[in-house]
Design a protein around this motif. Structure first.
Motif, short mmCIF file in Angstrom:
data_model
loop_
_atom_site.label_atom_id
_atom_site.label_comp_id
_atom_site.label_asym_id
_atom_site.label_seq_id
_atom_site.Cartn_x
_atom_site.Cartn_y
_atom_site.Cartn_z
N THR A 143 0.81 -1.22 0.00
CA THR A 143 0.00 0.00 0.00
C THR A 143 0.85 1.27 0.00
O THR A 143 0.30 2.37 0.00
CB THR A 143 -0.94 0.02 1.22
N LYS A 144 2.16 1.13 0.00
CA LYS A 144 3.06 2.29 -0.01
C LYS A 144 3.48 2.68 -1.43
O LYS A 144 4.44 3.41 -1.62
CB LYS A 144 4.32 1.99 0.83
N SER A 145 2.76 2.22 -2.39
CA SER A 145 3.08 2.47 -3.79
C SER A 145 3.09 3.96 -4.11
O SER A 145 2.27 4.73 -3.61
CB SER A 145 2.07 1.75 -4.69
N LYS A 146 4.03 4.36 -4.98
CA LYS A 146 4.05 5.73 -5.48
C LYS A 146 3.23 5.87 -6.75
O LYS A 146 2.90 6.98 -7.17
CB LYS A 146 5.49 6.16 -5.75
N ARG A 147 2.87 4.74 -7.37
CA ARG A 147 2.11 4.75 -8.61
C ARG A 147 0.61 4.73 -8.36
O ARG A 147 -0.16 5.36 -9.08
CB ARG A 147 2.51 3.55 -9.47
N TYR A 148 0.19 4.02 -7.31
CA TYR A 148 -1.23 3.85 -7.03
C TYR A 148 -1.57 4.38 -5.64
O TYR A 148 -0.89 4.06 -4.66
CB TYR A 148 -1.63 2.38 -7.11
N ARG A 149 -2.62 5.16 -5.56
CA ARG A 149 -3.10 5.67 -4.28
C ARG A 149 -4.05 4.65 -3.66
O ARG A 149 -5.03 4.24 -4.29
CB ARG A 149 -3.83 6.99 -4.47
N HIS A 150 -3.76 4.22 -2.44
CA HIS A 150 -4.60 3.28 -1.72
C HIS A 150 -5.44 4.02 -0.68
O HIS A 150 -4.89 4.78 0.12
CB HIS A 150 -3.75 2.22 -1.02
N ILE A 151 -6.73 3.80 -0.71
CA ILE A 151 -7.62 4.42 0.27
C ILE A 151 -7.98 3.37 1.33
O ILE A 151 -8.63 2.36 1.01
CB ILE A 151 -8.89 4.96 -0.41
N THR A 182 -7.31 4.78 -8.83
CA THR A 182 -7.24 4.83 -7.38
C THR A 182 -7.70 3.48 -6.83
O THR A 182 -8.71 2.92 -7.28
CB THR A 182 -8.13 5.95 -6.83
#
Length: 293
Positions: free
Chosen positions: A39-47, A94
C-alpha cells in the motif's frame, strides 16, 4: 442511420474494446507493483477503511468503514438498495480498498455479496463472502452497472485478494459501480458481451429472426420451418449458442479461417444501447444473404 453515424458507432465500440484490453494490462501492472510496494506504492493511491470507533455495534462495521470522501446512500440502480457514492473527486486508477469478508469454500449462486478466487499454488477455489456486515467493509455496497457507460470500477485479483480500482476519473456525486461477473449479470438479466468478442472483426450478415415454437422446432419470422441447425455445433464457449432466448437472430459470419459460420446473435445492448446491434456489424438484407450463401 446515416453512414457517418454508423462509422462513429463502430469507432466508439472499437474504443470500448481497446479500453477494456488496456485495463487488463493495468491490472497486471498494479499486481506487480503491489507485490513490491504494498500500500506504499508511489504509482497507485490506496484508500484505507475508515477507523471503526471502539464500542460500535458489530453489525455496523461495514457502514462505519466507509472512508472520508465517500458515502452510502440509495443506489441509482432501481431495486438495488444501498449504494456507494463518491463525495469528492477520485482520480483514475485509485485503489478503493480490499474486499473483506468471511473466507470459505462453499459457493452459491444465491450469495450476492461474494467473490470466488482460485486457490494459490494448488487446485480448487475459495470464496470471500461479505454477506455479514460485521465481517465485511464498505465495498460490499458497490452495485453492478446496467450498461458500459456506468462502469467506473473494476475488481483486481492479486495475492489472494480482491482490490477495487477506479477505471476513470470519478466526479463528486457519482455512484461507484463494478461488474461482478457473468453469473451475477445473468441473475440481473444483463449480458455483458461486446460485439467484437463474437464477430471477431469478420464480415457478418443477419440472416433472419428465428423462434422456438417448441423445444425442438424452429421457425423463421414468417413461420416457415428452419431446416439448418449447424449453428448448434462446435460451440464450447461460456456464452454457448444453445443458451438463447425464445426468439433470436442468426448471423452468417466469415471468419479469419476463410469459412462461413452460423452464429447466434447475442444480446449486445450492454454496449450498443437499446437499439441493439446495427450496421456495420449486421446487414439486414436477408435476400442478399440467402442468394450469397
Amino acid at each position: 442511420m446515416d453512414l457517418l453515424s454508423l462509422s462513429q458507432e463502430r469507432h466508439e465500440l472499437f474504443g470500448i474494446a481497446k479500453a477494456e484490453w488496456d485495463l487488463q494490462i493495468e491490472e497486471n501492472k498494479f499486481c506487480e507493483d503491489y507485490k513490491i510496494h504494498g500500500t506504499k506504492s508511489k504509482r497507485y493511491r490506496h484508500i484505507p477503511n475508515a477507523e471503526i470507533p471502539q464500542g460500535s455495534p458489530p453489525y455496523l462495521r461495514a457502514y462505519l468503514s466507509t472512508p472520508r470522501g465517500f458515502s452510502l446512500r440509495t443506489s441509482s440502480i432501481p431495486g438495488a438498495g444501498t449504494g456507494a457514492w463518491s463525495d469528492a473527486f477520485v482520480p483514475r486508477f485509485t485503489i478503493l480498498g480490499v474486499f473483506e469478508g468471511v473466507i470459505h469454500t462453499l459457493d452459491s449462486d444465491d450469495n450476492l455479496y461474494s467473490w470466488q478466487l482460485d486457490t494459490q499454488g494448488c487446485n480448487g477455489t475459495y470464496v470471500i463472502d461479505a454477506t455479514d456486515p460485521s465481517c465485511s467493509n464498505w465495498l460490499r455496497f458497490f452495485n453492478s452497472p446496467t450498461k458500459v457507460s456506468e462502469e467506473n470500477v473494476i475488481s483486481v485479483s492479486c495475492e489472494g485478494m480482491i482490490f477495487y480500482m477506479t477505471t476513470r476519473d470519478v466526479e463528486p456525486g457519482t455512484e461507484l459501480l463494478v461488474w461482478y461477473g457473468d453469473p451475477y449479470g445473468k441473475y440481473l438479466g444483463i449480458n455483458r458481451i461486446h460485439p467484437e468478442y463474437d464477430l471477431n472483426r469478420s464480415v457478418a450478415f443477419r440472416a433472419n429472426v428465428l423462434t422456438f415454437i417448441d423445444p425442438d422446432a424452429l421457425v423463421f419470422d414468417d413461420r416457415t420451418p428452419v431446416t439448418y441447425q449447424n449453428w448448434l455445433e462446435d460451440d464450447d464457449s461460456d456464452n454457448s449458442s444453445r443458451e438463447v432466448d425464445q426468439t433470436f437472430g442468426l448471423l452468417l459470419i466469415y471468419h479469419h479461417d476463410n469459412q462461413w459460420h452460423w452464429v447466434v446473435e447475442r444480446n449486445y445492448t450492454y454496449y450498443t444501447g437499446p437499439p441493439g446491434l446495427q450496421l456495420p456489424f449486421v446487414c439486414e438484407d436477408s435476400s442478399y444473404i440467402m442468394s450469397s450463401a
